[in-house]
Design a protein around this motif. Structure first.
Motif, short mmCIF file in Angstrom:
data_model
loop_
_atom_site.label_atom_id
_atom_site.label_comp_id
_atom_site.label_asym_id
_atom_site.label_seq_id
_atom_site.Cartn_x
_atom_site.Cartn_y
_atom_site.Cartn_z
N ILE A 29 0.40 7.88 5.50
CA ILE A 29 1.66 8.50 6.01
C ILE A 29 1.19 9.64 7.01
O ILE A 29 2.18 10.48 7.31
CB ILE A 29 2.25 9.25 4.78
CG1 ILE A 29 1.16 10.23 4.15
CG2 ILE A 29 2.81 7.98 3.79
CD1 ILE A 29 2.02 11.04 2.72
N GLY A 30 0.01 9.77 7.33
CA GLY A 30 -0.42 10.66 8.70
C GLY A 30 -0.72 11.99 8.15
O GLY A 30 -0.14 12.86 9.02
N VAL A 31 -1.08 12.27 7.17
CA VAL A 31 -1.68 13.70 6.69
C VAL A 31 -2.90 13.89 6.46
O VAL A 31 -3.53 12.83 6.13
CB VAL A 31 -0.59 14.08 5.58
CG1 VAL A 31 0.89 14.06 5.94
CG2 VAL A 31 -1.02 13.50 4.28
N ALA A 32 -3.39 15.18 6.28
CA ALA A 32 -4.94 15.10 5.77
C ALA A 32 -4.85 14.92 4.30
O ALA A 32 -3.96 15.26 3.44
CB ALA A 32 -5.23 16.86 6.16
N PRO A 33 -6.06 14.35 3.79
CA PRO A 33 -6.25 14.15 2.35
C PRO A 33 -6.02 15.61 1.59
O PRO A 33 -5.33 15.55 0.38
CB PRO A 33 -7.91 13.66 2.25
CG PRO A 33 -7.96 13.24 3.58
CD PRO A 33 -7.11 14.02 4.67
N ARG A 34 -6.46 16.87 2.24
CA ARG A 34 -6.03 17.82 1.30
C ARG A 34 -4.64 18.29 1.28
O ARG A 34 -4.32 18.75 0.33
CB ARG A 34 -6.62 19.14 2.04
CG ARG A 34 -6.25 19.52 3.48
CD ARG A 34 -6.88 20.63 3.71
NE ARG A 34 -6.44 20.93 5.25
CZ ARG A 34 -6.65 20.58 6.34
NH1 ARG A 34 -7.55 19.76 6.45
NH2 ARG A 34 -5.86 21.00 7.48
N THR A 35 -3.49 17.61 2.09
CA THR A 35 -2.36 17.90 2.01
C THR A 35 -1.92 17.17 0.64
O THR A 35 -1.21 17.43 -0.09
CB THR A 35 -1.56 17.31 3.00
OG1 THR A 35 -1.99 18.09 4.24
CG2 THR A 35 -0.07 17.43 2.97
#
Length: 144
Positions: A29-35
């Protein structure tokens, strides 16, 4: 549009329904894993609009099993977005469907032909067995 009001809770449910790791889901989905981790720890978080659109798209493209698991996890029934295509694209899709249909018909005919051959072989095998039994009977009768 899937009809889902996206929060961290639903995003986490989608990841679980898709059976993806945090890293793979974040990449999808195009986000950082921390998100993704943040959504799990703060389930009332509302993602930005662009991310909600990406979540909608991920859910739209997921298969029916994922939809069923997502519904079971959230209680939210998935409503898929209609696909918008131009008339030219529609004609191309119909051409492709015609080719696929023709190929499926040929495969079906081959399977029918193979079933006919198999049935014929079964009949021949039965006839050969009958013939062997008759030869055995005749051979035994000739010796007596």
């Amino acid at each position: 549009m899937t009809g889902v009001e996206w929060t961290g809770r639903e995003a986490t449910a989608l990841r679980n329904a898709m059976r993806l790791t945090v890293e793979r889901f974040a990449q999808k989905i195009g986000v950082a894993p921390r998100t993704v981790v943040h959504w799990a720890t703060a389930p009332d978080t509302v993602p930005r609009l662009a991310i909600r659109d990406a979540l909608d798209e991920a859910l739209d493209w997921a298969g029916p099993r994922v939809h069923d698991r997502f519904t079971a996890l959230t209680g939210t029934r998935v409503t898929l977005s209609p696909i918008k295509i131009s008339d030219t694209e529609r004609v191309e899709v119909l051409k492709i469907l015609d080719v696929i249909s023709a190929r499926l018909n040929r495969v079906e005919q081959r399977l029918t032909d193979q079933r006919d051959v198999a049935a014929h072989l079964c009949r021949l095998t039965e006839a050969a067995g009958d013939l062997q039994r008759q030869i055995g009977v005749l051979s035994g009768a000739g010796r007596a």
